[in-house]
Design an enzyme around this catalytic site. Sequence first.
Site, PDB file in Angstrom:
ATOM      1  N   ASP A 258      10.031   4.810 -10.508  1.00  0.00           N
ATOM      2  CA  ASP A 258       9.706   5.466 -11.781  1.00  0.00           C
ATOM      3  C   ASP A 258      10.669   6.609 -12.093  1.00  0.00           C
ATOM      4  OD1 ASP A 258       7.654   3.719 -12.156  1.00  0.00           O
ATOM      5  OD2 ASP A 258       6.051   5.211 -12.168  1.00  0.00           O
TER       6      ASP A 258
ATOM      7  N   SER B 243       0.806  -1.213   0.000  1.00  0.00           N
ATOM      8  CA  SER B 243       0.000   0.000   0.000  1.00  0.00           C
ATOM      9  C   SER B 243       0.843   1.268   0.000  1.00  0.00           C
ATOM     10  CB  SER B 243      -0.974  -0.024   1.181  1.00  0.00           C
ATOM     11  OG  SER B 243      -1.861  -1.101   1.039  1.00  0.00           O
TER      12      SER B 243
ATOM     13  N   LYS C 119      -0.982  -4.101  -3.330  1.00  0.00           N
ATOM     14  CA  LYS C 119      -2.279  -3.510  -2.961  1.00  0.00           C
ATOM     15  C   LYS C 119      -2.334  -2.100  -3.537  1.00  0.00           C
ATOM     16  CE  LYS C 119      -5.404  -2.378   0.841  1.00  0.00           C
ATOM     17  NZ  LYS C 119      -5.411  -0.909   0.735  1.00  0.00           N
TER      18      LYS C 119
END
Length: 403
Positions: free
Chosen positions: A318, A307, A332
Amino acid sequence: MYYEPKRNSSSKIITALLVLIVGVGAFFGGSIYGSLNSEKVLNPGEQPSVEDDSFDKLFEVKEILNATYYKDIDEAALLEGAIKGMVNAVGDPYTVFFNAEEYKDFTDDGAGNYVGIGVIVGIKDDAIVVITPFEGSPAYNAGLRSGDIITQVEGVPYKGSELDKAVNIIRGEEGKPVRLTILRNGTEEEVTIVRASITLVNVQSEMLEGNIGHVTLLQFTEGIAAQVREAVGTLKAQGAKGIILDLRGNPGGFLDEAVGLGSLFIDKGKTILYTLDKGNQKKEYYSAGGDYIGMPLVLLIDEGSASASEVVAGALKDYGAATLVGQKTFGKGIVQMVYNVGDTEGVKVTVSSYYSPKGINIHGEGIHPDVEVKLPEDVQAPLTLENDTQLQKAVEVLRTKMN
């Protein structure tokens, strides 16, 4: 540091797993998660009509029970059962109704002392899965490990969709035992765990040789981003030239704290994540820029990183702001909001899915590390630099980045 504007001063967005700490039911680290009154969710024109007959069958059944059942009926229990049945029918294990006792457990502060077994669990493939036991906790000392499946509690089978029921059985008094059946590598074994008082320190830091700072984050509780900022600052003042941020076994917590933590290492104005809600409306969360942008950084992750941990991991990966070391994360990629219902109850609802800056949703998939390293099957507690192969690799990678 950027935080999402709230719809009222007490509302909070959460993204995390369930935690078996405070009697097992207080969720997401047991932190105080702000909430929103349910009547504030609907616009005036959307208020339920008193002439709505879509629930007539419900009241018809209630009348039949009251008129014919051979024993006295608890009206409050009927109402709670109807509400829980409606919420459960949504089919999402993270959308849950809490009665007064459950809501109190849910909203207990996650920064203090607890009575429980000290293990984080999640739901995968309709099974109750151990994400991580806190080191030194009763669960850890009893031998529970990440990946174990809790199949029975006190001899009664439970599926992932029945997590709340299992939680209600596992919670209990300090010093009292609870019997769990654990499935590991295809073999079931019974484990008896004695509940105890547990103290959590959510941010821990240490200096390693070679001017390397190691910061461990257990949960994304209130104010955690500021605590990490302070911990890194202290290590830097002590000579740290690079940081290992350890999110292994971290189940998540407040979404805005994940944004705040990511902001420490990501340029101002860049997207940390974005969400898509029921109406497919997109909302972006941006970095305000922090003190440690460009600092050599390694992120330690494993199957217990979930999460909010995955929000941070996804953004750092990224943008190439950190090298990820360890194992694939839990997976999740959805966000919950908690709403007050009446004076003492609440409902937690999955309100959106979230995406990394490159548009990746990791729900059910997880995030793969840049450098995959597993812990040895026979590793003995406590984990130290001498026996923690993941931490050893993180040190090796960070030294390369620092040179």
